[in-house]
Design an enzyme around this catalytic site. Structure first.
Site, PDB file in Angstrom:
ATOM      1  N   LYS A  83       9.569   1.114   9.930  1.00  0.00           N
ATOM      2  CA  LYS A  83       8.426   1.855   9.406  1.00  0.00           C
ATOM      3  C   LYS A  83       7.150   1.195   9.935  1.00  0.00           C
ATOM      4  CE  LYS A  83       7.725   3.881   4.843  1.00  0.00           C
ATOM      5  NZ  LYS A  83       7.761   3.579   3.412  1.00  0.00           N
TER       6      LYS A  83
HETATM    7  C1  E4P Z   1       6.912   6.303   1.459  1.00  0.00           C
HETATM    8  O1  E4P Z   1       7.565   5.967   2.408  1.00  0.00           O
HETATM    9  C2  E4P Z   1       6.203   5.393   0.554  1.00  0.00           C
HETATM   10  O2  E4P Z   1       7.008   4.279   0.320  1.00  0.00           O
HETATM   11  C3  E4P Z   1       5.922   6.009  -0.782  1.00  0.00           C
HETATM   12  O3  E4P Z   1       6.319   7.358  -0.850  1.00  0.00           O
HETATM   13  C4  E4P Z   1       4.576   5.719  -1.345  1.00  0.00           C
HETATM   14  O4  E4P Z   1       4.471   6.324  -2.610  1.00  0.00           O
HETATM   15  P1  E4P Z   1       3.301   5.953  -3.637  1.00  0.00           P
HETATM   16  O5  E4P Z   1       2.031   6.549  -3.136  1.00  0.00           O
HETATM   17  O6  E4P Z   1       3.738   6.574  -4.929  1.00  0.00           O
HETATM   18  O7  E4P Z   1       3.246   4.443  -3.682  1.00  0.00           O
END
Ligand code: E4P
Length: 213
Positions: A83
């Site tokens: 990522k």
């Molecule tokens: C996605 O890959 C992220 O880890 C995640 O969806 C972030 O979500 P949040 O905005 O609720 O922290």
């Protein structure tokens, strides 16, 4: 739409897996920081539990260091994907990883333009953060719709992964728009099952059956 669990907690992942609906996991530094123990061991355990892609984020902010981290991350398990945040350095990293055949998830995407650049760089997944856009008074779901349109216009192969999903309507709208995947926290996954008419209907069936002569 593929369903991924947005969690680094092995118990939550097992609970979601038992429902038969989980096809991958997304972690991020905040989620992994909540878990006790060595992060690589945690990721290895998650990758054993889930057959599909498990996203693990780089922490470095320059491309050379991101690539060094990516080299370590991909050694953890065959289903791990890297990522990478969509910054200038992140895009360079995604482009190099694509050349090396490494799958990536372009994260922290908040605009269609960022998504288009991530797709051009060769990201396997592009993750627009719906909830965080809503938090600042923008329409997160509109960004998903715009990205879907642009990717279709140019037949771009990157998959749109609706992220930062906060409630069941986000999930439903993402599915309606044809998002390739959505990543959800366990609470949202469990909420998807609930409907008051199901509970009322079940209670009535059981009551009628117990009144049978
Ligand atoms: C996605 O890959 C992220 O880890 C995640 O969806 C972030 O979500 P949040 O905005 O609720 O922290």
């Amino acid at each position: 739409m593929k369903i991924f669990l947005d969690s680094a907690n092995i118990e939550q992942i097992r609970q979601a897996k038992a429902l038969g609906a989980i096809e991958g996991v997304t972690t991020n530094p905040s989620l992994l920081a909540r878990e006790k123990g060595d992060w690589k061991k945690i990721v290895r355990q998650i990758c054993k539990e889930i057959d599909g892609p498990v996203s693990v984020e780089v922490l470095a902010t320059d491309s050379v260091a991101m690539l060094a981290e990516a080299r370590d991350i991909v050694k953890i398990a065959p289903n791990v994907i890297v990522k990478v945040p969509v910054t200038l350095e992140g895009l360079k990293t995604i482009a190099v990883l694509r050349e090396r055949g490494v799958e990536t998830n372009a994260t922290l995407v908040f605009s269609p333009n960022q998504a288009l650049l991530a797709a051009k760089a060769g990201a396997s997944f592009v993750s627009p953060f719906v909830g965080r856009l809503d938090d600042i008074g923008q329409d997160g779901m509109q960004v998903i719709e715009d990205i879907m349109t642009i990717f279709r216009n140019y037949d771009l192969p990157s998959q749109v992964l609706a992220a930062s999903i906060r409630h069941t309507n986000h999930f439903f709208q993402a599915a309606l728009l044809g998002a390739d995947a959505a990543t959800v926290p366990l609470s949202v996954l469990l909420d998807l099952v609930k409907h008051p008419l199901t509970d009322i209907g079940l209670a009535k069936f059981l009551a009628d059956w117990s009144a049978k002569e």
